[in-house]
Design a protein around this motif. Structure first.
Motif, PDB file in Angstrom:
ATOM      1  N   ARG A  68       0.851  -1.185   0.000  1.00 57.79           N
ATOM      2  CA  ARG A  68       0.000   0.000   0.000  1.00 57.79           C
ATOM      3  C   ARG A  68       0.892   1.243   0.000  1.00 57.79           C
ATOM      4  NH1 ARG A  68      -1.369  -2.888   4.221  1.00 57.79           N
ATOM      5  NH2 ARG A  68      -1.003  -1.180   5.687  1.00 57.79           N
ATOM      6  N   SER A  69       0.336   2.375  -0.384  1.00 57.56           N
ATOM      7  CA  SER A  69       1.110   3.607  -0.391  1.00 57.56           C
ATOM      8  C   SER A  69       0.487   4.616   0.565  1.00 57.56           C
ATOM      9  CB  SER A  69       1.181   4.200  -1.805  1.00 57.56           C
ATOM     10  OG  SER A  69      -0.120   4.496  -2.281  1.00 57.56           O
ATOM     11  N   VAL A  70       1.313   5.492   1.095  1.00 54.13           N
ATOM     12  CA  VAL A  70       0.840   6.574   1.960  1.00 54.13           C
ATOM     13  C   VAL A  70       0.252   7.666   1.075  1.00 54.13           C
ATOM     14  CG1 VAL A  70       1.515   8.330   3.633  1.00 54.13           C
ATOM     15  CG2 VAL A  70       2.535   6.040   3.725  1.00 54.13           C
ATOM     16  N   ALA A  71      -0.977   8.054   1.352  1.00 55.68           N
ATOM     17  CA  ALA A  71      -1.655   9.062   0.546  1.00 55.68           C
ATOM     18  C   ALA A  71      -1.561  10.451   1.161  1.00 55.68           C
ATOM     19  CB  ALA A  71      -3.130   8.692   0.363  1.00 55.68           C
ATOM     20  N   ARG A  72      -1.478  10.515   2.511  1.00 54.91           N
ATOM     21  CA  ARG A  72      -1.535  11.823   3.166  1.00 54.91           C
ATOM     22  C   ARG A  72      -1.033  11.699   4.583  1.00 54.91           C
ATOM     23  NH1 ARG A  72      -7.373  13.618   3.457  1.00 54.91           N
ATOM     24  NH2 ARG A  72      -7.303  13.795   5.724  1.00 54.91           N
ATOM     25  N   VAL A  73      -0.413  12.746   5.087  1.00 51.38           N
ATOM     26  CA  VAL A  73      -0.069  12.866   6.505  1.00 51.38           C
ATOM     27  C   VAL A  73      -0.577  14.207   6.992  1.00 51.38           C
ATOM     28  CG1 VAL A  73       1.785  13.037   8.213  1.00 51.38           C
ATOM     29  CG2 VAL A  73       1.948  11.353   6.371  1.00 51.38           C
ATOM     30  N   ASP A  74      -1.314  14.200   8.095  1.00 51.77           N
ATOM     31  CA  ASP A  74      -1.868  15.413   8.685  1.00 51.77           C
ATOM     32  C   ASP A  74      -1.179  15.707  10.009  1.00 51.77           C
ATOM     33  OD1 ASP A  74      -3.772  15.296   6.634  1.00 51.77           O
ATOM     34  OD2 ASP A  74      -5.242  14.273   7.912  1.00 51.77           O
ATOM     35  N   LEU A  75      -1.040  16.998  10.334  1.00 48.38           N
ATOM     36  CA  LEU A  75      -0.489  17.425  11.616  1.00 48.38           C
ATOM     37  C   LEU A  75      -1.457  18.365  12.315  1.00 48.38           C
ATOM     38  CD1 LEU A  75       2.292  16.247  10.682  1.00 48.38           C
ATOM     39  CD2 LEU A  75       3.323  18.171  11.887  1.00 48.38           C
ATOM     40  N   SER A  76      -1.466  18.264  13.642  1.00 49.49           N
ATOM     41  CA  SER A  76      -2.285  19.152  14.461  1.00 49.49           C
ATOM     42  C   SER A  76      -1.462  19.615  15.651  1.00 49.49           C
ATOM     43  CB  SER A  76      -3.545  18.421  14.952  1.00 49.49           C
ATOM     44  OG  SER A  76      -4.280  19.246  15.845  1.00 49.49           O
ATOM     45  N   ILE A  77      -1.658  20.878  16.071  1.00 51.18           N
ATOM     46  CA  ILE A  77      -1.021  21.358  17.308  1.00 51.18           C
ATOM     47  C   ILE A  77      -2.076  21.797  18.319  1.00 51.18           C
ATOM     48  CG2 ILE A  77       1.136  22.021  16.176  1.00 51.18           C
ATOM     49  CD1 ILE A  77       0.159  24.936  16.258  1.00 51.18           C
ATOM     50  N   ASP A  78      -3.328  21.416  18.075  1.00 49.93           N
ATOM     51  CA  ASP A  78      -4.394  21.794  19.013  1.00 49.93           C
ATOM     52  C   ASP A  78      -5.248  20.590  19.420  1.00 49.93           C
ATOM     53  OD1 ASP A  78      -5.873  21.342  16.723  1.00 49.93           O
ATOM     54  OD2 ASP A  78      -6.463  23.436  16.426  1.00 49.93           O
ATOM     55  N   GLY A  79      -4.597  19.449  19.559  1.00 51.57           N
ATOM     56  CA  GLY A  79      -5.308  18.265  20.039  1.00 51.57           C
ATOM     57  C   GLY A  79      -6.213  17.619  19.014  1.00 51.57           C
ATOM     58  N   GLY A  80      -6.016  17.920  17.738  1.00 46.86           N
ATOM     59  CA  GLY A  80      -6.832  17.298  16.705  1.00 46.86           C
ATOM     60  C   GLY A  80      -8.056  18.089  16.324  1.00 46.86           C
ATOM     61  N   ARG A  81      -8.212  19.304  16.842  1.00 43.25           N
ATOM     62  CA  ARG A  81      -9.368  20.122  16.443  1.00 43.25           C
ATOM     63  C   ARG A  81      -9.208  20.623  15.012  1.00 43.25           C
ATOM     64  NH1 ARG A  81      -8.574  21.469  21.779  1.00 43.25           N
ATOM     65  NH2 ARG A  81      -7.274  23.275  21.260  1.00 43.25           N
ATOM     66  N   THR A  82      -7.985  21.004  14.658  1.00 41.45           N
ATOM     67  CA  THR A  82      -7.707  21.413  13.282  1.00 41.45           C
ATOM     68  C   THR A  82      -6.448  20.695  12.809  1.00 41.45           C
ATOM     69  OG1 THR A  82      -6.363  23.318  13.970  1.00 41.45           O
ATOM     70  CG2 THR A  82      -8.732  23.688  13.650  1.00 41.45           C
ATOM     71  N   TRP A  83      -6.349  20.514  11.482  1.00 42.27           N
ATOM     72  CA  TRP A  83      -5.245  19.764  10.905  1.00 42.27           C
ATOM     73  C   TRP A  83      -4.670  20.516   9.711  1.00 42.27           C
ATOM     74  CZ3 TRP A  83      -3.688  15.180  13.147  1.00 42.27           C
ATOM     75  CH2 TRP A  83      -4.585  14.594  14.054  1.00 42.27           C
ATOM     76  N   ALA A  84      -3.373  20.323   9.471  1.00 47.09           N
ATOM     77  CA  ALA A  84      -2.715  20.829   8.275  1.00 47.09           C
ATOM     78  C   ALA A  84      -2.028  19.657   7.590  1.00 47.09           C
ATOM     79  CB  ALA A  84      -1.700  21.907   8.634  1.00 47.09           C
TER      80      ALA A  84
END
Length: 354
Positions: A270-286
Protein backbone atom coordinates in the motif's frame (compact mmCIF):
# COMPACT_ATOMS: atom_id res chain seq x y z
CA UNK A 1 21.87 3.41 19.31
CA UNK A 2 19.39 3.01 22.13
CA UNK A 3 20.22 -0.46 23.44
CA UNK A 4 17.30 -2.29 25.05
CA UNK A 5 19.17 -5.57 25.62
CA UNK A 6 22.80 -6.61 25.27
CA UNK A 7 22.08 -10.37 24.92
CA UNK A 8 20.18 -10.95 22.80
CA UNK A 9 21.19 -7.70 21.15
CA UNK A 10 18.20 -5.42 20.63
CA UNK A 11 18.71 -1.76 19.73
CA UNK A 12 17.13 1.09 17.78
CA UNK A 13 18.49 4.42 16.56
CA UNK A 14 17.31 7.66 18.18
CA UNK A 15 14.53 9.19 16.06
CA UNK A 16 16.70 11.99 14.70
CA UNK A 17 19.08 9.45 13.13
CA UNK A 18 16.28 8.34 10.78
CA UNK A 19 15.37 11.85 9.63
CA UNK A 20 16.28 12.98 6.11
CA UNK A 21 17.68 9.58 5.09
CA UNK A 22 15.45 7.43 2.90
CA UNK A 23 18.08 4.65 3.06
CA UNK A 24 19.14 3.90 6.64
CA UNK A 25 22.92 3.59 7.15
CA UNK A 26 23.96 0.15 8.43
CA UNK A 27 25.21 1.60 11.71
CA UNK A 28 21.74 3.07 12.38
CA UNK A 29 19.64 0.09 11.22
CA UNK A 30 17.58 -1.32 14.10
CA UNK A 31 18.47 -4.77 15.41
CA UNK A 32 15.93 -7.28 16.78
CA UNK A 33 17.23 -10.67 17.90
CA UNK A 34 15.79 -13.51 19.99
CA UNK A 35 19.00 -15.33 20.90
CA UNK A 36 22.77 -14.99 20.51
CA UNK A 37 23.90 -13.87 17.05
CA UNK A 38 25.24 -16.87 15.06
CA UNK A 39 28.49 -16.41 13.16
CA UNK A 40 28.27 -18.72 10.14
CA UNK A 41 31.04 -19.56 7.70
CA UNK A 42 29.79 -18.47 4.26
CA UNK A 43 32.15 -20.94 2.56
CA UNK A 44 30.60 -24.01 4.22
CA UNK A 45 27.05 -22.69 4.62
CA UNK A 46 24.34 -24.38 2.55
CA UNK A 47 20.69 -23.55 1.88
CA UNK A 48 18.29 -26.49 1.73
CA UNK A 49 14.95 -26.21 -0.11
CA UNK A 50 12.64 -29.13 0.61
CA UNK A 51 9.12 -30.21 1.57
CA UNK A 52 6.31 -30.13 -0.97
CA UNK A 53 8.58 -29.61 -3.96
CA UNK A 54 9.35 -31.76 -6.98
CA UNK A 55 13.11 -31.30 -6.63
CA UNK A 56 15.00 -30.89 -3.36
CA UNK A 57 17.75 -28.28 -3.61
CA UNK A 58 20.96 -27.76 -1.67
CA UNK A 59 22.77 -24.58 -2.65
CA UNK A 60 25.99 -22.91 -1.64
CA UNK A 61 26.07 -19.11 -1.64
CA UNK A 62 28.13 -19.22 -4.83
CA UNK A 63 25.59 -21.51 -6.53
CA UNK A 64 22.70 -19.31 -5.40
CA UNK A 65 24.38 -16.25 -6.87
CA UNK A 66 25.36 -18.04 -10.09
CA UNK A 67 22.12 -19.87 -10.93
CA UNK A 68 19.55 -17.11 -10.39
CA UNK A 69 19.25 -13.51 -11.62
CA UNK A 70 20.45 -10.93 -9.13
CA UNK A 71 17.70 -8.60 -7.94
CA UNK A 72 17.52 -5.46 -5.82
CA UNK A 73 14.62 -4.20 -3.71
CA UNK A 74 14.42 -1.12 -1.51
CA UNK A 75 12.30 -2.27 1.42
CA UNK A 76 11.41 -1.00 4.87
CA UNK A 77 11.48 -3.50 7.73
CA UNK A 78 9.50 -2.73 10.88
CA UNK A 79 9.48 -4.67 14.13
CA UNK A 80 6.02 -5.71 15.31
CA UNK A 81 6.91 -4.02 18.62
CA UNK A 82 7.75 -0.65 17.05
CA UNK A 83 6.37 2.18 19.23
CA UNK A 84 5.60 -0.25 22.08
CA UNK A 85 6.59 2.49 24.55
CA UNK A 86 3.31 4.23 23.73
CA UNK A 87 1.36 1.16 24.82
CA UNK A 88 3.47 0.82 27.98
CA UNK A 89 2.39 4.36 28.91
CA UNK A 90 -1.21 3.09 28.88
CA UNK A 91 -0.45 -0.02 30.95
CA UNK A 92 2.77 -1.80 31.80
CA UNK A 93 3.92 -4.72 29.62
CA UNK A 94 6.40 -6.69 31.75
CA UNK A 95 9.26 -8.46 30.01
CA UNK A 96 8.94 -6.62 26.70
CA UNK A 97 11.44 -4.07 25.38
CA UNK A 98 10.09 -0.48 25.37
CA UNK A 99 10.73 0.16 21.69
CA UNK A 100 10.31 3.74 20.58
CA UNK A 101 9.63 4.80 16.98
CA UNK A 102 13.07 3.66 15.79
CA UNK A 103 12.39 -0.09 15.40
CA UNK A 104 12.01 0.53 11.68
CA UNK A 105 14.63 1.03 8.97
CA UNK A 106 15.00 0.94 5.20
CA UNK A 107 17.75 -0.67 3.12
CA UNK A 108 18.61 -1.42 -0.47
CA UNK A 109 18.65 -5.23 -0.42
CA UNK A 110 20.52 -7.35 -2.97
CA UNK A 111 19.90 -11.04 -3.55
CA UNK A 112 17.74 -13.37 -5.59
CA UNK A 113 13.99 -13.65 -5.80
CA UNK A 114 12.54 -16.34 -3.54
CA UNK A 115 10.02 -16.96 -6.34
CA UNK A 116 12.85 -17.91 -8.71
CA UNK A 117 14.29 -20.43 -6.24
CA UNK A 118 10.87 -21.95 -5.55
CA UNK A 119 10.21 -22.21 -9.29
CA UNK A 120 13.49 -24.14 -9.67
CA UNK A 121 12.43 -26.51 -6.88
CA UNK A 122 8.92 -26.86 -8.34
CA UNK A 123 6.13 -26.18 -5.83
CA UNK A 124 3.55 -28.92 -5.61
CA UNK A 125 -0.13 -27.82 -5.75
CA UNK A 126 -0.73 -28.50 -2.05
CA UNK A 127 2.14 -26.21 -0.95
CA UNK A 128 0.23 -23.33 0.70
CA UNK A 129 2.95 -22.00 3.02
CA UNK A 130 6.70 -21.48 2.82
CA UNK A 131 8.57 -21.96 6.11
CA UNK A 132 12.00 -20.60 7.01
CA UNK A 133 14.41 -22.08 9.55
CA UNK A 134 17.45 -20.49 11.19
CA UNK A 135 20.06 -21.71 13.70
CA UNK A 136 19.69 -19.00 16.38
CA UNK A 137 18.26 -20.64 19.51
CA UNK A 138 15.94 -18.59 21.69
CA UNK A 139 15.22 -19.27 25.37
CA UNK A 140 11.88 -17.47 24.97
CA UNK A 141 10.41 -20.73 23.72
CA UNK A 142 9.87 -23.52 26.26
CA UNK A 143 11.82 -25.66 25.62
CA UNK A 144 14.29 -23.40 23.77
CA UNK A 145 14.21 -23.84 19.99
CA UNK A 146 15.76 -22.31 16.87
CA UNK A 147 13.94 -19.42 15.27
CA UNK A 148 11.48 -20.09 12.47
CA UNK A 149 8.53 -18.55 10.64
CA UNK A 150 6.46 -18.89 7.49
CA UNK A 151 4.56 -16.85 4.95
CA UNK A 152 1.78 -17.88 2.56
CA UNK A 153 2.96 -19.29 -0.75
CA UNK A 154 1.14 -16.48 -2.57
CA UNK A 155 3.39 -13.93 -0.87
CA UNK A 156 6.50 -16.09 -1.23
CA UNK A 157 6.07 -16.34 -4.99
CA UNK A 158 5.64 -12.59 -5.47
CA UNK A 159 8.75 -11.01 -6.92
CA UNK A 160 9.52 -8.60 -4.08
CA UNK A 161 10.46 -11.29 -1.52
CA UNK A 162 14.23 -11.69 -1.61
CA UNK A 163 16.87 -14.03 -0.34
CA UNK A 164 19.39 -11.28 0.38
CA UNK A 165 23.13 -11.42 0.94
CA UNK A 166 23.77 -7.66 0.88
CA UNK A 167 22.27 -4.44 2.17
CA UNK A 168 23.20 -0.95 0.97
CA UNK A 169 25.86 -2.41 -1.29
CA UNK A 170 27.71 -4.26 1.48
CA UNK A 171 27.64 -7.90 2.51
CA UNK A 172 25.25 -8.53 5.37
CA UNK A 173 26.82 -8.02 8.80
CA UNK A 174 26.42 -10.97 11.16
CA UNK A 175 23.88 -9.08 13.29
CA UNK A 176 21.67 -8.58 10.23
CA UNK A 177 21.68 -12.20 9.10
CA UNK A 178 24.87 -13.12 7.21
CA UNK A 179 25.36 -14.96 5.00
CA UNK A 180 21.69 -14.96 3.84
CA UNK A 181 18.38 -13.69 5.12
CA UNK A 182 14.82 -13.44 3.86
CA UNK A 183 13.43 -9.98 3.17
CA UNK A 184 9.62 -10.11 3.17
CA UNK A 185 8.81 -6.62 1.92
CA UNK A 186 5.71 -5.07 3.45
CA UNK A 187 5.43 -7.55 6.34
CA UNK A 188 6.53 -7.38 9.97
CA UNK A 189 10.25 -7.88 10.45
CA UNK A 190 9.74 -11.16 12.31
CA UNK A 191 8.98 -12.91 9.01
CA UNK A 192 12.26 -11.73 7.42
CA UNK A 193 14.20 -14.59 8.95
CA UNK A 194 17.95 -14.05 9.39
CA UNK A 195 20.77 -16.63 9.07
CA UNK A 196 18.53 -18.64 6.76
CA UNK A 197 19.40 -22.34 6.45
CA UNK A 198 16.25 -24.10 5.24
CA UNK A 199 13.18 -23.29 3.16
CA UNK A 200 10.34 -25.81 3.42
CA UNK A 201 7.18 -25.85 1.33
CA UNK A 202 4.28 -27.20 3.38
CA UNK A 203 0.50 -27.35 3.58
CA UNK A 204 0.16 -25.55 6.93
CA UNK A 205 1.82 -22.51 8.53
CA UNK A 206 5.01 -23.08 10.50
CA UNK A 207 4.54 -24.70 13.90
CA UNK A 208 7.59 -22.84 15.24
CA UNK A 209 7.04 -20.98 18.52
CA UNK A 210 7.62 -17.62 16.84
CA UNK A 211 4.89 -18.29 14.30
CA UNK A 212 2.36 -20.34 16.27
CA UNK A 213 2.62 -18.62 19.69
CA UNK A 214 4.66 -15.41 19.52
CA UNK A 215 3.95 -12.56 17.11
CA UNK A 216 0.24 -13.05 17.53
CA UNK A 217 -2.06 -10.21 18.57
CA UNK A 218 -3.84 -11.37 21.72
CA UNK A 219 -6.88 -9.61 23.20
CA UNK A 220 -6.24 -7.21 26.08
CA UNK A 221 -7.54 -9.66 28.70
CA UNK A 222 -5.38 -12.61 27.62
CA UNK A 223 -2.45 -14.00 29.63
CA UNK A 224 0.47 -14.54 27.20
CA UNK A 225 1.98 -17.21 29.46
CA UNK A 226 -1.19 -19.28 29.11
CA UNK A 227 -1.88 -18.62 25.42
CA UNK A 228 -1.66 -21.72 23.27
CA UNK A 229 -0.71 -22.17 19.64
CA UNK A 230 -2.90 -20.40 17.09
CA UNK A 231 -4.57 -18.10 19.66
CA UNK A 232 -5.03 -14.47 18.67
CA UNK A 233 -4.30 -12.95 15.27
CA UNK A 234 -1.15 -13.97 13.41
CA UNK A 235 0.73 -10.79 12.48
CA UNK A 236 1.82 -10.52 8.86
CA UNK A 237 1.36 -7.41 6.72
CA UNK A 238 2.65 -4.28 8.46
CA UNK A 239 -0.02 -1.87 9.70
CA UNK A 240 -0.21 1.74 8.52
CA UNK A 241 2.02 3.80 10.81
CA UNK A 242 3.83 7.10 11.21
CA UNK A 243 6.12 8.83 13.68
CA UNK A 244 7.59 12.25 14.36
CA UNK A 245 11.38 12.26 14.07
CA UNK A 246 12.28 15.92 14.56
CA UNK A 247 12.11 17.88 16.83
CA UNK A 248 12.91 15.33 19.49
CA UNK A 249 10.87 14.48 22.57
CA UNK A 250 11.57 17.00 25.35
CA UNK A 251 12.98 19.66 23.01
CA UNK A 252 12.49 23.29 24.07
CA UNK A 253 12.22 25.27 20.82
CA UNK A 254 11.42 28.96 20.72
CA UNK A 255 7.84 29.92 19.83
CA UNK A 256 7.30 30.61 16.16
CA UNK A 257 7.77 28.70 12.91
CA UNK A 258 9.39 25.26 13.28
CA UNK A 259 9.93 22.42 10.82
CA UNK A 260 8.49 19.05 11.84
CA UNK A 261 9.64 15.90 10.02
CA UNK A 262 8.82 12.22 10.27
CA UNK A 263 8.15 8.98 8.42
CA UNK A 264 5.01 7.17 7.31
CA UNK A 265 4.76 3.55 6.16
CA UNK A 266 1.74 1.74 4.79
CA UNK A 267 3.11 -1.81 4.44
CA UNK A 268 2.20 -4.72 2.15
CA UNK A 269 2.41 -2.74 -1.07
CA UNK A 270 0.00 0.00 0.00
CA UNK A 271 1.11 3.61 -0.39
CA UNK A 272 0.84 6.57 1.96
CA UNK A 273 -1.66 9.06 0.55
CA UNK A 274 -1.54 11.82 3.17
CA UNK A 275 -0.07 12.87 6.50
CA UNK A 276 -1.87 15.41 8.68
CA UNK A 277 -0.49 17.42 11.62
CA UNK A 278 -2.28 19.15 14.46
CA UNK A 279 -1.02 21.36 17.31
CA UNK A 280 -4.39 21.79 19.01
CA UNK A 281 -5.31 18.27 20.04
CA UNK A 282 -6.83 17.30 16.70
CA UNK A 283 -9.37 20.12 16.44
CA UNK A 284 -7.71 21.41 13.28
CA UNK A 285 -5.24 19.76 10.90
CA UNK A 286 -2.71 20.83 8.28
CA UNK A 287 -1.40 18.57 5.53
CA UNK A 288 2.32 17.77 5.46
CA UNK A 289 4.41 17.47 2.30
CA UNK A 290 5.32 13.89 1.37
CA UNK A 291 8.80 13.20 0.02
CA UNK A 292 9.05 10.76 -2.85
CA UNK A 293 9.50 7.15 -1.69
CA UNK A 294 12.61 5.22 -2.70
CA UNK A 295 10.39 2.39 -3.98
CA UNK A 296 6.93 0.81 -3.65
CA UNK A 297 8.02 -1.20 -0.59
CA UNK A 298 9.63 1.70 1.27
CA UNK A 299 8.52 4.27 3.80
CA UNK A 300 7.99 7.92 2.95
CA UNK A 301 9.37 10.90 4.81
CA UNK A 302 7.18 13.93 5.36
CA UNK A 303 7.75 17.48 6.53
CA UNK A 304 5.88 20.68 7.27
CA UNK A 305 6.30 23.95 9.13
CA UNK A 306 4.04 24.73 12.07
CA UNK A 307 3.61 27.87 14.15
CA UNK A 308 4.44 26.87 17.73
CA UNK A 309 2.75 28.82 20.53
CA UNK A 310 4.54 29.68 23.76
CA UNK A 311 4.23 27.13 26.57
CA UNK A 312 3.27 23.46 26.47
CA UNK A 313 2.26 22.05 23.10
CA UNK A 314 1.47 18.61 21.71
CA UNK A 315 2.11 17.92 18.05
CA UNK A 316 -0.04 15.12 16.62
CA UNK A 317 0.49 13.31 13.33
CA UNK A 318 -1.67 10.78 11.51
CA UNK A 319 -1.27 9.02 8.16
CA UNK A 320 -3.77 7.85 5.55
CA UNK A 321 -3.13 5.19 2.91
CA UNK A 322 -4.44 5.05 -0.64
CA UNK A 323 -7.40 2.85 0.41
CA UNK A 324 -8.66 5.65 2.69
CA UNK A 325 -7.61 3.89 5.89
CA UNK A 326 -6.33 6.16 8.68
CA UNK A 327 -4.43 5.45 11.88
CA UNK A 328 -6.52 4.95 15.04
CA UNK A 329 -6.47 7.85 17.49
CA UNK A 330 -5.70 6.27 20.85
CA UNK A 331 -3.10 3.73 22.01
CA UNK A 332 -5.52 2.75 24.79
CA UNK A 333 -7.81 1.14 22.21
CA UNK A 334 -4.87 -0.89 20.84
CA UNK A 335 -3.27 -2.10 24.08
CA UNK A 336 -2.42 -5.79 24.05
CA UNK A 337 -0.38 -7.88 26.50
CA UNK A 338 2.68 -8.22 24.24
CA UNK A 339 2.67 -4.67 22.97
CA UNK A 340 2.44 -5.31 19.25
CA UNK A 341 1.24 -3.13 16.39
CA UNK A 342 0.91 0.27 18.03
CA UNK A 343 -0.07 2.39 15.06
CA UNK A 344 -2.02 5.07 16.92
CA UNK A 345 -1.53 8.76 16.16
CA UNK A 346 2.04 9.91 16.78
CA UNK A 347 2.33 12.50 19.54
CA UNK A 348 5.21 14.78 20.53
CA UNK A 349 5.22 16.91 23.68
CA UNK A 350 7.23 20.15 23.65
CA UNK A 351 7.78 23.14 25.89
CA UNK A 352 8.23 26.31 23.84
CA UNK A 353 10.00 29.19 25.58
CA UNK A 354 11.99 32.25 24.56
Amino acid sequence: MVVHEEEPFNAEPPPGALADQLITPLEAFYSRNHGPVPHLDAATWRLVVDGLVTQRLQLSLQELRGRFPEREVVATLQCAGNRRAGLIEVRDIPGEAPWGPGAISTARWTGVSLADVLAEAGLRPEAAHIAFAAPDVSPLADPPQPYGASIPAAKATSGEVLLAWAMNGRLLPAVHGAPLRVVVAGWIGARSVKWLQRITAQAEPSGNYFQAVAYRLLPAWADPSQAGPEEGISLGPAALNCAILRPGEGARPAPGPAEVTGYAFAGDGRSVARVDLSIDGGRTWAQARLDKAAGPWAWQHWRTTVELPEGEVEITARAWDHTGAVQPESPASLWNPQGYANNSWARLHLTCSR
